[in-house]
Enzyme design. Structure first.
Site, short mmCIF file in Angstrom:
data_model
loop_
_atom_site.label_atom_id
_atom_site.label_comp_id
_atom_site.label_asym_id
_atom_site.label_seq_id
_atom_site.Cartn_x
_atom_site.Cartn_y
_atom_site.Cartn_z
CE LYS A 66 5.66 1.94 5.82
NZ LYS A 66 4.44 2.17 4.98
CG HIS A 79 -1.21 -5.25 4.61
ND1 HIS A 79 -0.77 -4.42 5.60
CD2 HIS A 79 -0.61 -4.81 3.47
CE1 HIS A 79 0.07 -3.52 5.10
NE2 HIS A 79 0.19 -3.73 3.81
CD GLU A 135 0.96 4.38 9.59
OE1 GLU A 135 1.22 3.83 10.68
OE2 GLU A 135 1.38 3.95 8.51
CD GLU A 154 -0.40 -1.41 9.15
OE1 GLU A 154 0.11 -0.90 10.16
OE2 GLU A 154 0.15 -1.40 8.03
CG ASP A 160 -1.50 2.50 8.45
OD1 ASP A 160 -2.08 3.52 7.99
OD2 ASP A 160 -0.54 1.96 7.88
CG HIS A 190 6.92 -3.81 9.46
ND1 HIS A 190 6.27 -5.00 9.68
CD2 HIS A 190 5.94 -2.86 9.59
CE1 HIS A 190 5.00 -4.81 9.92
NE2 HIS A 190 4.76 -3.52 9.87
CE LYS A 241 3.27 0.90 10.29
NZ LYS A 241 1.92 1.05 9.74
CD GLU A 254 2.15 -4.85 7.97
OE1 GLU A 254 1.58 -4.42 9.00
OE2 GLU A 254 2.71 -4.11 7.15
CB SER A 310 -0.92 -0.02 1.22
OG SER A 310 -0.24 0.31 2.39
CG ASP A 362 3.11 5.10 5.68
OD1 ASP A 362 4.13 5.32 5.02
OD2 ASP A 362 2.53 4.00 5.65
P1 PGA Z 1 3.05 -1.27 3.11
O1 PGA Z 1 2.10 -0.98 4.34
O2 PGA Z 1 4.35 -1.71 3.61
O3 PGA Z 1 2.28 -2.32 2.36
O4 PGA Z 1 3.13 0.03 2.34
C1 PGA Z 1 2.55 -0.55 5.58
C2 PGA Z 1 1.92 0.74 5.97
O5 PGA Z 1 1.06 1.30 5.26
O6 PGA Z 1 2.28 1.28 7.02
ZN ZN Z 2 0.86 3.10 6.74
#
Ligand code: PGA
Ligand code: ZN
Length: 431
Positions: free
Chosen positions: A337, A155, A285, A164, A242, A365, A388, A207, A43, A312
């Site tokens: 990230k 996911h 998030e 999430e 999230d 992650h 996370k 995840e 995503s 994010d």
């Molecule tokens: P992604 O999702 O690693 O699939 O982008 C994680 C997130 O959105 O925090």
């Molecule tokens: Zn995110």
């Protein structure tokens, strides 16, 4: 003992989804070795640096042999003989070699693999644990784990729009205690799901969280509350979500499609406010689509002193985008990230900028991971106080948590663990 780079090479390996990814190994003249494998999201933000893939039909176009060749044929000759301890110089060479604003020529996966493997080789040669190499003697704060125990969105195969649903074991005296309390809740949640929905509801998503056949946000939150209650951790373990709202944003006219309704940004704000008043949610998030900066600002204005609002997809770990957010007072936390931006130096710059401006930092992650525990060291190195890394299940998720247990043990009495509220309220005070 020379810290000059003797060799740097890449190869193609597989990530936790079975997709190819790149692993880069750096060897120094003095013998130090560092190896890093690059994670991959699904995503994703439009603003992320480009992940170079081979295209074509084979492996659904996901091969990374071009990126591997870019390391072996372009990055390797440019870095051999360079001083590995000078991470800023290494990363600026990588940026120059690429020459594009979004790292599309060499690929952010190739560049990041080189960047982090160089740092790891230096720490290896210095015989310093990576978190100390990155953060010095200050690096001793273990992060509060944000554990994604119910997976939705992109996911999982259920109909939950929110991506999430996390538990936040916060009011504990060590990372180990917090982690094990989170595991207890994960186990109790599993029992509750099996008795309510049968065994297939505890199949796990990308995840490691369960992917029960739910379609309503509140149903997932209720289940988490029940599990926390059963474990006896009310008041010690909180909730976080999230939204990854990119994925349920339709269009300006069609708005946000969530929980079987279509909501305008204003209605969505009300929706979130209600969730926050009903449930012990401490962090939200990406509550809006990544270009909806106005709504993010508005939401921060009304709720930002009460809950953590994490950017994010909005910031994509990019100092330039974070600066824009700070200017608009949009969000109050940065999700970090490293593969969104592509070099260690830029990622650390974003974290420092966040810190200076009273934004908290949550190291993260990706949904496609490897067993590389790098982000555990990064979170302690930055003293970020939050991480996370998914549920306490699946090797690539627990590799990070296990590394944090190891770091806490190694730090002994100098290790520090602060509750989420201690971290968040201190930031508020900074503003
Ligand atoms: P992604 O999702 O690693 O699939 O982008 C994680 C997130 O959105 O925090
Ligand atoms: Zn995110």
């Amino acid at each position: 003992m020379s810290f000059r780079i003797k060799d740097i090479r890449a190869r193609q390996i597989l990530d936790s989804r079975g997709n190819p990814t790149i692993e880069v190994t750096t060897i120094l003249e003095g013998g130090g070795r560092g190896k890093f494998s690059v994670p991959s999201g699904i995503s994703k933000s439009e603003k992320e640096a480009v992940e170079l893939r081979d295209g074509g039909r084979f492996l659904h176009g996901k091969g990374v042999l071009k990126a591997v060749r870019n390391v072996n044929n372009i990055i390797r000759p440019a870095l051999i003989g360079r001083e590995a301890l000078n991470q800023a110089l290494i990363d600026s060479i990588l940026l120059k070699l690429d020459g594009t604003p979004n790292k599309s020529r060499l690929g952010a996966n190739a560049i990041l693999g080189a960047s982090v493997s160089v740092a790891k080789a230096s720490s290896d040669q210095l015989e310093l644990p990576l978190y100390k190499y990155l953060g010095g003697i200050e690096a001793r704060l273990l992060p509060v784990p944000f554990m994604n125990v119910i997976n939705g969105g992109m996911h999982a195969g259920n109909r939950l729009n929110i991506q999430e649903f996390m538990i936040v074991p916060s009011n504990f005296s060590s990372f180990k205690e917090a982690l094990l309390a989170g595991v207890q809740v994960y186990m109790d949640l599993r029992d509750i799901l099996i008795s309510n929905y049968g065994r297939s509801s505890v199949n796990v998503g990308d995840e490691g969280g369960f992917a029960p056949p739910l379609s309503k946000t509140e149903d997932a939150l209720e289940l988490l509350l029940k599990a926390i209650e059963r474990s006896g951790y009310e008041g010690k373990i909180f909730l976080a979500i999230d939204c990854a709202a990119n994925e349920f944003y339709m269009s300006k006219e069609e708005k946000y499609a969530i929980d079987g309704r279509k909501m305008s940004p204003e209605e969505l704000i009300e929706f979130y406010k209600e969730l926050i008043s009903k449930y012990p949610i401490v962090s939200i998030e990406d509550p809006f689509q990544e270009d909806d900066w106005g709504s993010l600002s508005e939401f921060t204005k009304v709720m930002g002193n009460k809950v953590q609002i994490v950017g994010d997809d909005f910031f994509a770990s990019n100092p330039r985008l974070l600066k824009k957010g700070i200017g608009m007072r949009a969000a109050n936390a940065l999700l970090l990230k490293v593969n969104q931006i592509g070099t260690l130096t830029e990622a650390i710059e974003a974290a420092r900028m966040a810190e200076r401006n009273g934004y908290s930092v949550m190291v993260s992650h990706r949904s496609g991971e490897t067993t590389d525990p790098f982000i555990a060291d990064l979170s302690v190195g930055l003293n970020s106080g939050q991480i996370k890394s998914g549920a306490p299940a699946r090797g690539e998720r627990v590799a990070k948590y296990n590394r944090l247990l190891e770091i806490e043990g190694e730090l002994g009495p100098s290790a520090q663990f602060l509750s989420f509220h201690q971290i968040f309220n201190e930031k508020l005070f900074l503003k």
